[in-house]
Design a protein around this motif. Structure first.
Motif, PDB file in Angstrom:
ATOM      1  N   SER A 166      57.321 104.630  78.769  1.00 26.73           N
ATOM      2  CA  SER A 166      58.664 104.392  79.534  1.00 26.73           C
ATOM      3  C   SER A 166      58.593 105.566  80.619  1.00 26.73           C
ATOM      4  CB  SER A 166      59.747 105.052  78.648  1.00 26.73           C
ATOM      5  OG  SER A 166      61.005 105.485  79.374  1.00 26.73           O
ATOM      6  N   GLN A 167      58.847 104.831  82.051  1.00 26.34           N
ATOM      7  CA  GLN A 167      58.858 105.768  83.045  1.00 26.34           C
ATOM      8  C   GLN A 167      60.100 106.797  83.112  1.00 26.34           C
ATOM      9  OE1 GLN A 167      58.926 103.281  86.601  1.00 26.34           O
ATOM     10  NE2 GLN A 167      57.320 102.010  85.834  1.00 26.34           N
ATOM     11  N   ARG A 168      61.099 106.442  82.351  1.00 25.17           N
ATOM     12  CA  ARG A 168      62.221 107.316  82.257  1.00 25.17           C
ATOM     13  C   ARG A 168      61.968 108.486  81.010  1.00 25.17           C
ATOM     14  NH1 ARG A 168      66.188 107.990  78.593  1.00 25.17           N
ATOM     15  NH2 ARG A 168      65.397 105.937  77.583  1.00 25.17           N
ATOM     16  N   SER A 169      61.482 108.287  80.082  1.00 23.75           N
ATOM     17  CA  SER A 169      61.329 109.503  78.811  1.00 23.75           C
ATOM     18  C   SER A 169      59.737 109.840  78.845  1.00 23.75           C
ATOM     19  CB  SER A 169      61.841 108.628  77.685  1.00 23.75           C
ATOM     20  OG  SER A 169      61.163 107.697  77.046  1.00 23.75           O
ATOM     21  N   GLY A 170      59.186 108.915  79.305  1.00 24.55           N
ATOM     22  CA  GLY A 170      57.535 109.303  79.209  1.00 24.55           C
ATOM     23  C   GLY A 170      56.985 108.833  77.722  1.00 24.55           C
ATOM     24  N   LEU A 171      57.915 108.329  76.858  1.00 27.59           N
ATOM     25  CA  LEU A 171      57.489 107.981  75.684  1.00 27.59           C
ATOM     26  C   LEU A 171      56.757 106.732  75.542  1.00 27.59           C
ATOM     27  CD1 LEU A 171      60.397 109.436  73.507  1.00 27.59           C
ATOM     28  CD2 LEU A 171      58.410 110.411  73.622  1.00 27.59           C
ATOM     29  N   LEU A 172      55.935 106.530  74.380  1.00 26.96           N
ATOM     30  CA  LEU A 172      55.511 105.244  74.282  1.00 26.96           C
ATOM     31  C   LEU A 172      56.480 104.526  73.365  1.00 26.96           C
ATOM     32  CD1 LEU A 172      52.589 103.672  74.006  1.00 26.96           C
ATOM     33  CD2 LEU A 172      52.425 104.507  71.595  1.00 26.96           C
ATOM     34  N   VAL A 173      56.737 103.047  74.135  1.00 22.26           N
ATOM     35  CA  VAL A 173      57.586 102.323  73.574  1.00 22.26           C
ATOM     36  C   VAL A 173      57.041 101.146  73.078  1.00 22.26           C
ATOM     37  CG1 VAL A 173      59.504 103.072  74.774  1.00 22.26           C
ATOM     38  CG2 VAL A 173      58.376 101.259  75.878  1.00 22.26           C
ATOM     39  N   LYS A 174      55.702 100.629  73.443  1.00 21.19           N
ATOM     40  CA  LYS A 174      55.305  99.440  72.858  1.00 21.19           C
ATOM     41  C   LYS A 174      53.646  99.754  72.642  1.00 21.19           C
ATOM     42  CE  LYS A 174      55.238  94.483  73.508  1.00 21.19           C
ATOM     43  NZ  LYS A 174      55.826  93.224  74.305  1.00 21.19           N
ATOM     44  N   PHE A 175      53.194  99.025  71.731  1.00 24.13           N
ATOM     45  CA  PHE A 175      51.744  99.190  71.376  1.00 24.13           C
ATOM     46  C   PHE A 175      50.993  97.844  71.211  1.00 24.13           C
ATOM     47  CE2 PHE A 175      47.822  99.907  68.741  1.00 24.13           C
ATOM     48  CZ  PHE A 175      47.442 100.986  69.461  1.00 24.13           C
ATOM     49  N   GLU A 176      50.170  97.416  71.791  1.00 24.07           N
ATOM     50  CA  GLU A 176      49.502  96.062  71.790  1.00 24.07           C
ATOM     51  C   GLU A 176      48.149  96.244  71.207  1.00 24.07           C
ATOM     52  OE1 GLU A 176      50.103  93.246  74.675  1.00 24.07           O
ATOM     53  OE2 GLU A 176      52.151  93.534  74.528  1.00 24.07           O
ATOM     54  N   ASP A 177      47.443  95.196  70.714  1.00 23.28           N
ATOM     55  CA  ASP A 177      46.078  95.462  70.125  1.00 23.28           C
ATOM     56  C   ASP A 177      45.712  93.661  69.995  1.00 23.28           C
ATOM     57  OD1 ASP A 177      43.834  95.489  68.543  1.00 23.28           O
ATOM     58  OD2 ASP A 177      44.562  97.052  67.283  1.00 23.28           O
ATOM     59  N   SER A 178      44.677  93.501  70.266  1.00 23.35           N
ATOM     60  CA  SER A 178      43.931  92.047  70.247  1.00 23.35           C
ATOM     61  C   SER A 178      42.612  92.494  70.193  1.00 23.35           C
ATOM     62  CB  SER A 178      44.029  91.399  71.866  1.00 23.35           C
ATOM     63  OG  SER A 178      43.640  90.242  71.540  1.00 23.35           O
ATOM     64  N   ARG A 179      41.996  91.477  68.946  1.00 26.44           N
ATOM     65  CA  ARG A 179      40.712  91.424  68.429  1.00 26.44           C
ATOM     66  C   ARG A 179      40.206  90.053  68.496  1.00 26.44           C
ATOM     67  NH1 ARG A 179      38.185  93.847  63.009  1.00 26.44           N
ATOM     68  NH2 ARG A 179      39.073  91.847  62.425  1.00 26.44           N
ATOM     69  N   LEU A 180      38.929  89.698  68.665  1.00 19.48           N
ATOM     70  CA  LEU A 180      38.249  88.589  68.384  1.00 19.48           C
ATOM     71  C   LEU A 180      36.982  88.886  67.765  1.00 19.48           C
ATOM     72  CD1 LEU A 180      38.182  85.361  69.049  1.00 19.48           C
ATOM     73  CD2 LEU A 180      36.842  85.935  71.133  1.00 19.48           C
ATOM     74  N   LEU A 181      37.042  88.115  66.391  1.00 15.62           N
ATOM     75  CA  LEU A 181      35.987  88.391  65.687  1.00 15.62           C
ATOM     76  C   LEU A 181      35.284  86.879  65.347  1.00 15.62           C
ATOM     77  CD1 LEU A 181      34.579  90.160  63.354  1.00 15.62           C
ATOM     78  CD2 LEU A 181      36.408  89.391  61.789  1.00 15.62           C
ATOM     79  N   SER A 182      33.835  86.827  65.139  1.00 11.68           N
ATOM     80  CA  SER A 182      33.057  85.792  64.854  1.00 11.68           C
ATOM     81  C   SER A 182      32.360  86.012  63.444  1.00 11.68           C
ATOM     82  CB  SER A 182      32.142  85.624  66.074  1.00 11.68           C
ATOM     83  OG  SER A 182      31.194  84.433  65.614  1.00 11.68           O
ATOM     84  N   LEU A 183      32.526  84.777  62.547  1.00 17.28           N
ATOM     85  CA  LEU A 183      32.021  84.820  61.510  1.00 17.28           C
ATOM     86  C   LEU A 183      30.830  83.805  61.284  1.00 17.28           C
ATOM     87  CD1 LEU A 183      35.016  85.368  58.962  1.00 17.28           C
ATOM     88  CD2 LEU A 183      33.481  86.892  59.632  1.00 17.28           C
ATOM     89  N   LYS A 184      29.727  84.296  60.972  1.00 15.59           N
ATOM     90  CA  LYS A 184      28.458  83.422  61.071  1.00 15.59           C
ATOM     91  C   LYS A 184      28.488  82.704  59.524  1.00 15.59           C
ATOM     92  CE  LYS A 184      26.060  86.922  63.641  1.00 15.59           C
ATOM     93  NZ  LYS A 184      26.186  86.020  64.944  1.00 15.59           N
ATOM     94  N   THR A 185      28.239  81.386  59.663  1.00 19.68           N
ATOM     95  CA  THR A 185      28.320  80.660  58.611  1.00 19.68           C
ATOM     96  C   THR A 185      26.826  79.722  58.607  1.00 19.68           C
ATOM     97  OG1 THR A 185      29.073  78.468  59.874  1.00 19.68           O
ATOM     98  CG2 THR A 185      30.764  80.048  58.959  1.00 19.68           C
ATOM     99  N   ASN A 186      26.645  79.292  57.374  1.00 16.82           N
ATOM    100  CA  ASN A 186      25.172  78.616  57.162  1.00 16.82           C
ATOM    101  C   ASN A 186      25.354  76.980  57.476  1.00 16.82           C
ATOM    102  OD1 ASN A 186      24.086  80.904  56.274  1.00 16.82           O
ATOM    103  ND2 ASN A 186      24.782  80.676  54.298  1.00 16.82           N
ATOM    104  N   LYS A 187      26.748  76.754  57.934  1.00 18.20           N
ATOM    105  CA  LYS A 187      26.971  75.259  58.102  1.00 18.20           C
ATOM    106  C   LYS A 187      26.521  74.985  59.433  1.00 18.20           C
ATOM    107  CE  LYS A 187      30.904  75.540  55.052  1.00 18.20           C
ATOM    108  NZ  LYS A 187      32.460  75.182  55.144  1.00 18.20           N
ATOM    109  N   GLU A 188      26.381  73.741  59.742  1.00 21.15           N
ATOM    110  CA  GLU A 188      26.077  73.200  61.175  1.00 21.15           C
ATOM    111  C   GLU A 188      27.245  73.163  61.911  1.00 21.15           C
ATOM    112  OE1 GLU A 188      24.267  69.327  60.482  1.00 21.15           O
ATOM    113  OE2 GLU A 188      22.444  69.972  59.518  1.00 21.15           O
TER     114      GLU A 188
END
Length: 387
Positions: free
Chosen positions: A289-311
């Motif tokens: 926040s520009q007014r209070s200086g406090l953290l008002v929102k938090f975002e997180d994004s992750r992309l994970l790849s799982l390896k498989t034995n399939k074609e």
């Protein structure tokens, strides 16, 4: 759940004096004339009231449930399916861990010389945040913490394609306890709808375990749980975003906010990847926040790849999270957020079948926050022994 309280090992710290909506004591189920015992994880009244129509029936149902938490019961398909479902919710929503270790410095200072405008602006914003949460001396005075709170989690089933996902109107209620001792010792216990997960760090490794697992799962070097960054640990939050860049401004809940962005380095992503999975990216945003200086929102994004034995090729999991942080209150000179709401979206794609999407929502509220708890020993943060 056990009837032995973690808090009983460390004494009873001074608690905040606001309305308590958590059940902490229960009758002794083995001896009616014995003293009440302390619940290891407090139960929200909402969860307790759902166990029956009257108090006696509720305690009876809880006793039945507690006695059913034995390994031979987990082989039941119904119970196993429920545990698998709740474990998914708990790991994704309840106790996710950030991909890197946050260094908790005694003085949060970084040189601005040779920094870009975006990086130096972020450092200035973080200094304003430190002032808004109590100032450097107040943050440095904290060496341990105990938090008690309750959560409500609701979610959709997996849906195919791009169709709209509707979150269930019913929800699962539960309670949690979080212990922390600087710099890398912490333990988080979450009990919700009959299922429990414990996660922690003993300073050398991070680990987690759910009720139906015989052994804890070690997840690599000590890392910080996301819950600390949702307004609970200002010093860890400042140390995370001191390395950020400012990428712009946005209005959040009618507040003009600066946006700080942190990208996980390629070397860290490689360290977190394994033989059967690869973390492709993990990015974090903070809205201050520009007014209070406090953290008002938090975002997180992750992309994970799982390896498989399939074609068919690899399977990809993309998890995104938006957490709105509210109800800041001072505790021993430190301004701590006491509530918030987090929305999660989980995408699964890359298989031969259609893409799948699921949405989850968590609402949490802190009941008690205590700093500088005496008696916390390193042994308390060790992974539980195999059952």
């Amino acid at each position: 759940m056990h009837t032995c309280s973690s808090s009983s090992h460390h004494g009873q710290p001074q608690r905040n004096k606001h309305k308590n909506t958590m059940r902490k004591m229960c009758p002794n189920f083995d001896r009616e004339d014995a003293l009440e015992t302390v619940l290891e994880v407090p139960i929200p009244e909402e969860m307790f009231s759902g166990l029956g129509n009257n108090v006696a029936l509720r305690w009876q149902n809880m006793a039945t449930w507690m006695k059913a938490q034995t390994p031979d019961k987990w082989s039941s398909p119904i119970i196993a399916g429920r545990y698998n479902e709740m474990s998914f919710l708990l790991y994704i929503v309840g106790s996710p861990i950030l991909p890197f270790q946050i260094q908790v410095d005694r003085a949060i200072q970084r040189a601005v010389k040779h920094s870009s405008i975006e990086a130096s602006t972020a450092k200035y914003i973080v200094q304003q945040y430190i002032a808004a949460t109590g100032g450097q001396p107040a943050l440095n005075a904290v060496n341990s913490m105990c938090v008690v709170g309750h959560v409500r989690i609701s979610g959709s089933e997996f849906h195919q394609g791009d169709e709209n996902v509707k979150v269930r109107s019913n929800h699962d209620a539960g309670g949690f306890v979080l212990w922390q001792k600087n710099p890398d010792l912490w333990c988080f216990e979450l009990l919700i709808s009959g299922c429990k997960v414990i996660a922690g760090s003993n300073g050398k490794i991070s680990w987690r375990q759910s009720s139906n697992q015989q052994r804890p799962i070690c997840t690599g070097p000590p890392r910080t749980p996301r819950r600390f960054l949702q307004g609970l640990d200002p010093r860890a939050t400042a140390n995370l975003f001191i390395e950020a860049v400012c990428i712009g401004e946005k209005i959040i809940n009618e507040e003009d906010c600066f946006i700080l962005k942190v990208d996980t380095s390629q070397s860290t992503l490689e360290e977190q990847s394994g033989a059967k999975h690869e973390i492709i990216h993990h990015t974090i945003w903070g809205y201050f926040s520009q007014r209070s200086g406090l953290l008002v929102k938090f975002e997180d994004s992750r992309l994970l790849s799982l390896k498989t034995n399939k074609e068919d090729g690899d399977v990809f999991w993309e998890t995104s999270m938006e957490s709105v942080i509210e109800d800041y209150r001072y505790v021993d000179g430190v301004n701590v957020a006491h509530g918030g709401r987090t929305a999660f979206t989980v995408f699964r794609y890359g298989e031969r079948s259609a893409n799948h999407k699921r949405e989850l929502v968590e609402t949490w509220k802190l009941e008690e926050v205590d700093f500088n708890v005496s008696g916390l020993k390193p042994q308390f943060f060790m992974p539980p022994p195999p059952q």
